[in-house]
Each structure stands twice: as C-alpha cells, then as structure tokens.
Design a protein around this motif. Structure first.
Motif, short mmCIF file in Angstrom:
data_model
loop_
_atom_site.label_atom_id
_atom_site.label_comp_id
_atom_site.label_asym_id
_atom_site.label_seq_id
_atom_site.Cartn_x
_atom_site.Cartn_y
_atom_site.Cartn_z
N GLN A 71 0.96 -1.25 0.02
CA GLN A 71 0.01 0.02 0.03
C GLN A 71 0.80 1.20 -0.03
OE1 GLN A 71 -2.54 -0.40 3.26
NE2 GLN A 71 -4.02 -1.82 2.39
N LYS A 72 2.14 1.21 0.36
CA LYS A 72 3.01 2.35 0.37
C LYS A 72 3.77 2.45 -0.86
CE LYS A 72 6.43 4.21 3.44
NZ LYS A 72 5.92 5.71 3.80
N PHE A 73 4.01 3.67 -1.56
CA PHE A 73 4.51 4.13 -2.73
C PHE A 73 5.69 4.76 -2.55
CE2 PHE A 73 0.62 2.03 -3.92
CZ PHE A 73 0.78 1.28 -5.00
N TYR A 74 6.79 4.69 -3.24
CA TYR A 74 7.62 6.02 -3.62
C TYR A 74 7.49 6.63 -4.91
CZ TYR A 74 12.23 7.87 -5.00
OH TYR A 74 13.23 8.64 -5.61
N ARG A 75 6.90 7.88 -4.63
CA ARG A 75 6.69 8.71 -5.65
C ARG A 75 7.59 9.81 -6.02
NH1 ARG A 75 1.79 7.71 -2.88
NH2 ARG A 75 0.47 6.63 -4.41
N ARG A 76 7.76 10.04 -7.41
CA ARG A 76 8.85 11.15 -7.88
C ARG A 76 8.21 11.82 -9.10
NH1 ARG A 76 10.86 6.44 -9.08
NH2 ARG A 76 12.00 5.86 -11.08
N HIS A 77 8.48 13.00 -9.16
CA HIS A 77 7.85 13.57 -10.58
C HIS A 77 8.95 14.18 -11.23
CE1 HIS A 77 5.28 16.01 -13.28
NE2 HIS A 77 4.18 15.21 -12.57
N SER A 78 8.91 14.05 -12.58
CA SER A 78 9.90 14.59 -13.51
C SER A 78 9.69 16.00 -13.72
CB SER A 78 10.01 13.95 -14.73
OG SER A 78 8.84 14.11 -15.48
N GLY A 79 8.80 16.56 -13.42
CA GLY A 79 8.34 17.95 -13.52
C GLY A 79 7.88 18.17 -14.99
N TYR A 80 7.60 17.20 -15.74
CA TYR A 80 6.85 17.35 -17.10
C TYR A 80 5.21 16.77 -16.81
CZ TYR A 80 11.25 18.07 -19.68
OH TYR A 80 12.33 18.67 -19.98
N ILE A 81 4.58 17.22 -17.76
CA ILE A 81 3.08 16.69 -17.72
C ILE A 81 3.15 15.09 -17.67
CG2 ILE A 81 0.91 16.81 -18.82
CD1 ILE A 81 1.50 19.40 -19.73
N GLY A 82 2.49 14.50 -17.06
CA GLY A 82 2.23 13.24 -16.95
C GLY A 82 3.72 12.45 -16.55
N GLY A 83 4.45 13.11 -15.58
CA GLY A 83 5.52 12.75 -15.31
C GLY A 83 5.74 11.98 -13.79
N LEU A 84 4.84 11.47 -13.44
CA LEU A 84 4.72 10.92 -12.02
C LEU A 84 5.32 9.48 -12.45
CD1 LEU A 84 3.91 11.01 -9.00
CD2 LEU A 84 1.75 10.39 -9.87
N LYS A 85 6.22 9.08 -11.41
CA LYS A 85 6.67 7.90 -11.36
C LYS A 85 6.34 7.34 -10.19
CE LYS A 85 9.12 8.28 -15.44
NZ LYS A 85 8.59 7.99 -16.65
N GLU A 86 5.79 6.03 -9.97
CA GLU A 86 5.66 5.60 -8.80
C GLU A 86 5.96 4.10 -8.57
OE1 GLU A 86 1.62 6.21 -7.32
OE2 GLU A 86 0.82 4.44 -8.57
#
Length: 141
Positions: A71-86
């Motif tokens: 249930q826990k996720f490591y999330r980061r975002h590249s800064g671009y649209i749709g750039g969410l990585k989890e």
C-alpha cells in the motif's frame, strides 16, 4: 552560570553501526536520525551540528509492518506533464533497499542546511559488510 553551547568545530564525532535485520524500517530510521542529529549527546545544541556518523547494515532485511509493502509507494515527478513515477515498496525493497532506508532517515531530519549536512554522514548497506571498519564503529542494538 552560563548555558553551555556546543560548537561544531569542537565536537568529537564517533561512528555507530545499526543492524536493521528483522527490525521495522521506521524504528531503525528514527534511531539513526537521532544519532545523526546528535540528540543523544548531553551537549546537544539545536543550532549546531553535533551529530555523529551512522552506518546501517542489512537494509534489505528490514521489515515493513502491516500492509505497507503493497500500500505504500515511492513517488517522484520529473516536472513534465504526466511525469509521475511510482513504485511500490515491495519492488523498492527488492531492488534498492538502501534508497528506502535513506528516504526514511531523510524525512526524519530537519529540512534545512543542518539536516542536509547531517544526512551526508549516513552510510547505508544492503548486506552485512561495510567499508568503515577502520573507524572502529560502535554497535547499537
């Protein structure tokens, strides 16, 4: 009588090693953050860097309680649209357990230059061995 204020230049830093095997990730990270910050010392001064070095071994064998692995996720975002990585913690603990431990410790340190300086004294290893035997680290249970 005046209050004693420690100075970062006069602090003698020791090395501590924490074994994370079969211990909760958060409890291990909290113990490491306390030592990195220097709050275990009687001469702790909030505005001075009084912390010590911490080595965490067996990070891959740390446990997450409950359903956190799924249930826990490591999330980061590249800064671009749709750039969410989890990435789920089950996958993160399988591939990069050092990162999971570092993220937990970093979140428990102050979010300023003092915390950033303290974080540089943290060494995390997935296995039993570490490279700091010459510093004669003190084992902590």
């Amino acid at each position: 009588m005046s209050t004693f204020m420690a100075k970062a230049e006069t602090i003698e830093r020791r090395w501590f090693v924490i074994d994370a095997k079969d211990k909760p990730l958060g409890k291990t990270a909290a113990a490491a953050a306390t030592i990195l910050r220097g709050k275990h010392r009687p001469e702790f001064t909030p505005h001075a860097d009084c912390g010590e070095f911490v080595i965490i071994i067996n990070a891959s064998k740390a446990v997450l309680t409950g359903k956190k692995l799924d249930q826990k996720f490591y999330r980061r975002h590249s800064g671009y649209i749709g750039g969410l990585k989890e990435e789920s913690y089950r996958h993160l603990m399988g591939t990069r357990p050092e990162l999971a431990m570092e993220l937990a410790v970093k979140g428990m340190l102050p979010h300023n230059t003092l915390g950033a300086k303290s974080f540089t004294r943290l060494k995390v290893y997935a296995g039993e061995s570490h490279k700091q035997q010459a510093q004669k680290p003190i084992a902590i249970d």
